[in-house]
Write an enzyme that holds these catalytic residues in place. Structure first.
Site, PDB file in Angstrom:
ATOM      1  N   GLU A  98      66.342 101.071 -16.753  1.00  0.00           N
ATOM      2  CA  GLU A  98      64.935 101.469 -16.723  1.00  0.00           C
ATOM      3  C   GLU A  98      64.644 102.422 -17.877  1.00  0.00           C
ATOM      4  O   GLU A  98      65.524 103.159 -18.334  1.00  0.00           O
ATOM      5  CB  GLU A  98      64.630 102.200 -15.402  1.00  0.00           C
ATOM      6  CG  GLU A  98      64.068 101.305 -14.321  1.00  0.00           C
ATOM      7  CD  GLU A  98      62.582 101.006 -14.518  1.00  0.00           C
ATOM      8  OE1 GLU A  98      62.115 100.918 -15.672  1.00  0.00           O
ATOM      9  OE2 GLU A  98      61.901 100.876 -13.501  1.00  0.00           O
ATOM     10  N   ASP A  99      63.409 102.422 -18.320  1.00  0.00           N
ATOM     11  CA  ASP A  99      63.021 103.376 -19.360  1.00  0.00           C
ATOM     12  C   ASP A  99      62.778 104.764 -18.775  1.00  0.00           C
ATOM     13  O   ASP A  99      63.193 105.767 -19.338  1.00  0.00           O
ATOM     14  CB  ASP A  99      61.788 102.890 -20.131  1.00  0.00           C
ATOM     15  CG  ASP A  99      60.628 102.522 -19.213  1.00  0.00           C
ATOM     16  OD1 ASP A  99      60.845 102.340 -17.996  1.00  0.00           O
ATOM     17  OD2 ASP A  99      59.496 102.418 -19.715  1.00  0.00           O
ATOM     18  N   ASP A 102      60.100 108.244 -12.673  1.00  0.00           N
ATOM     19  CA  ASP A 102      58.961 109.167 -12.591  1.00  0.00           C
ATOM     20  C   ASP A 102      58.793 109.585 -11.120  1.00  0.00           C
ATOM     21  O   ASP A 102      59.543 110.430 -10.626  1.00  0.00           O
ATOM     22  CB  ASP A 102      57.745 108.427 -13.148  1.00  0.00           C
ATOM     23  CG  ASP A 102      56.549 109.308 -13.399  1.00  0.00           C
ATOM     24  OD1 ASP A 102      56.582 110.489 -13.031  1.00  0.00           O
ATOM     25  OD2 ASP A 102      55.547 108.832 -13.958  1.00  0.00           O
ATOM     26  N   PHE A 151      52.934 113.145 -20.487  1.00  0.00           N
ATOM     27  CA  PHE A 151      52.766 111.692 -20.607  1.00  0.00           C
ATOM     28  C   PHE A 151      53.442 111.233 -21.885  1.00  0.00           C
ATOM     29  O   PHE A 151      53.054 111.641 -22.983  1.00  0.00           O
ATOM     30  CB  PHE A 151      51.286 111.316 -20.620  1.00  0.00           C
ATOM     31  CG  PHE A 151      51.066 109.846 -20.401  1.00  0.00           C
ATOM     32  CD1 PHE A 151      50.848 109.346 -19.129  1.00  0.00           C
ATOM     33  CD2 PHE A 151      51.134 108.959 -21.466  1.00  0.00           C
ATOM     34  CE1 PHE A 151      50.688 107.979 -18.925  1.00  0.00           C
ATOM     35  CE2 PHE A 151      50.983 107.595 -21.267  1.00  0.00           C
ATOM     36  CZ  PHE A 151      50.762 107.096 -19.991  1.00  0.00           C
ATOM     37  N   ARG A 164      54.486 100.872 -27.607  1.00  0.00           N
ATOM     38  CA  ARG A 164      55.862 100.519 -27.231  1.00  0.00           C
ATOM     39  C   ARG A 164      56.765 100.427 -28.466  1.00  0.00           C
ATOM     40  O   ARG A 164      57.980 100.539 -28.353  1.00  0.00           O
ATOM     41  CB  ARG A 164      55.882  99.177 -26.490  1.00  0.00           C
ATOM     42  CG  ARG A 164      55.204  99.190 -25.130  1.00  0.00           C
ATOM     43  CD  ARG A 164      55.552  97.919 -24.363  1.00  0.00           C
ATOM     44  NE  ARG A 164      54.638  97.651 -23.266  1.00  0.00           N
ATOM     45  CZ  ARG A 164      54.757  98.128 -22.026  1.00  0.00           C
ATOM     46  NH1 ARG A 164      55.747  98.943 -21.740  1.00  0.00           N
ATOM     47  NH2 ARG A 164      53.892  97.818 -21.078  1.00  0.00           N
TER      48      ARG A 164
HETATM   49  C1  PRP Z   1      57.207 102.508 -15.646  1.00  0.00           C
HETATM   50  C2  PRP Z   1      58.714 102.409 -15.776  1.00  0.00           C
HETATM   51  C3  PRP Z   1      59.171 102.279 -14.366  1.00  0.00           C
HETATM   52  C4  PRP Z   1      58.105 102.993 -13.574  1.00  0.00           C
HETATM   53  C5  PRP Z   1      58.613 104.308 -13.120  1.00  0.00           C
HETATM   54  O1  PRP Z   1      56.673 101.228 -15.584  1.00  0.00           O
HETATM   55  O2  PRP Z   1      59.103 101.328 -16.567  1.00  0.00           O
HETATM   56  O3  PRP Z   1      59.259 100.933 -13.978  1.00  0.00           O
HETATM   57  O4  PRP Z   1      56.981 103.194 -14.425  1.00  0.00           O
HETATM   58  O5  PRP Z   1      57.615 105.003 -12.440  1.00  0.00           O
HETATM   59  P1  PRP Z   1      57.781 105.493 -10.942  1.00  0.00           P
HETATM   60  O6  PRP Z   1      59.093 106.210 -10.859  1.00  0.00           O
HETATM   61  O7  PRP Z   1      56.609 106.417 -10.768  1.00  0.00           O
HETATM   62  O8  PRP Z   1      57.704 104.304 -10.049  1.00  0.00           O
HETATM   63  P2  PRP Z   1      55.112 100.952 -15.781  1.00  0.00           P
HETATM   64  O9  PRP Z   1      54.454 100.891 -14.442  1.00  0.00           O
HETATM   65  O10 PRP Z   1      54.558 101.934 -16.760  1.00  0.00           O
HETATM   66  O11 PRP Z   1      55.102  99.479 -16.371  1.00  0.00           O
HETATM   67  P3  PRP Z   1      55.772  98.898 -17.708  1.00  0.00           P
HETATM   68  O12 PRP Z   1      57.262  99.106 -17.573  1.00  0.00           O
HETATM   69  O13 PRP Z   1      55.391  97.460 -17.680  1.00  0.00           O
HETATM   70  O14 PRP Z   1      55.206  99.650 -18.876  1.00  0.00           O
END
Ligand code: PRP
Length: 178
Positions: A98-99, A102, A151, A164
């Site tokens: 995962e990136d 949060d 952010f 990205r």
């Molecule tokens: C981001 C990230 C995780 C998630 C984490 O995805 O890649 O999947 O948020 O957040 P959390 O811990 O609050 O659940 P995002 O919804 O931004 O979508 P993307 O990866 O398609 O940009």
């Protein structure tokens, strides 16, 4: 004219340095085993592309698309699969990539969905961890950087699908008059 204001939080060089360390640790921990990486789309693919090339292991990879709803307003707990894995993970040593971690809602959801598919083991690696926002009792097994509650965009992370492609992880201060 209004332009988004970007401030470098973690430079491209620092990211690569940390990925080398993470990859060494993961390669050591999984020594002699085949690891199946599951990249969570969209945000993880830049990190995954760099990490996978540093792993001294036999690996395979597949992708899982997820979307969460209600983000930015209140935790909704609603996460849905937008693109499913194209192969079984049963009996495999799965490492979720995962990136960012949060609120933890996506992680909690993934633990349930992937855990139910009976992998041999299930661990996770995240580039960024933002513990201040956590509302679920979850953690990643491998963390690149712990960051403050700002952010962030770049290196795979977006704002409205933009940024990205930035090589650095940057803090976004939107709509600053110039
Ligand atoms: C981001 C990230 C995780 C998630 C984490 O995805 O890649 O999947 O948020 O957040 P959390 O811990 O609050 O659940 P995002 O919804 O931004 O979508 P993307 O990866 O398609 O940009």
């Amino acid at each position: 004219m209004k332009r988004d204001n970007l401030e470098v939080l973690i430079s491209a060089d620092k990211i690569q340095e940390r990925i080398r360390e993470l990859a060494a640790q993961i390669s050591n921990d999984y020594r002699g085993r085949h690891v199946h990486l599951v990249g969570i789309l969209k945000g993880s693919w830049v990190f995954l592309a760099d990490l996978i090339r540093r792993l001294d292991l036999e690996v395979s990879v597949s992708f899982l698309g997820v979307a969460s709803y209600g983000k930015g307003t209140k935790p909704s707990g609603e996460v849905k699969i937008t693109l499913d894995l194209d192969d079984s993970i049963e009996g495999k040593d799965v490492l979720v990539v995962e990136d960012i971690l949060d609120t933890g809602e996506t992680f909690r959801y993934l633990q349930g969905v992937l855990g139910a598919r009976q992998p041999r083991s299930l661990r996770s690696v995240v580039l960024l961890d933002k513990p201040a926002r956590r509302n679920q009792p979850v953690h990643a097994d491998y963390v690149g950087f712990t960051i403050p509650d700002a952010f962030v965009v770049g290196y795979g992370l977006d704002y409205a699908q933009k940024y990205r492609n930035l090589p650095d992880v940057c803090v976004l201060h939107p709509d600053q008059p110039k």
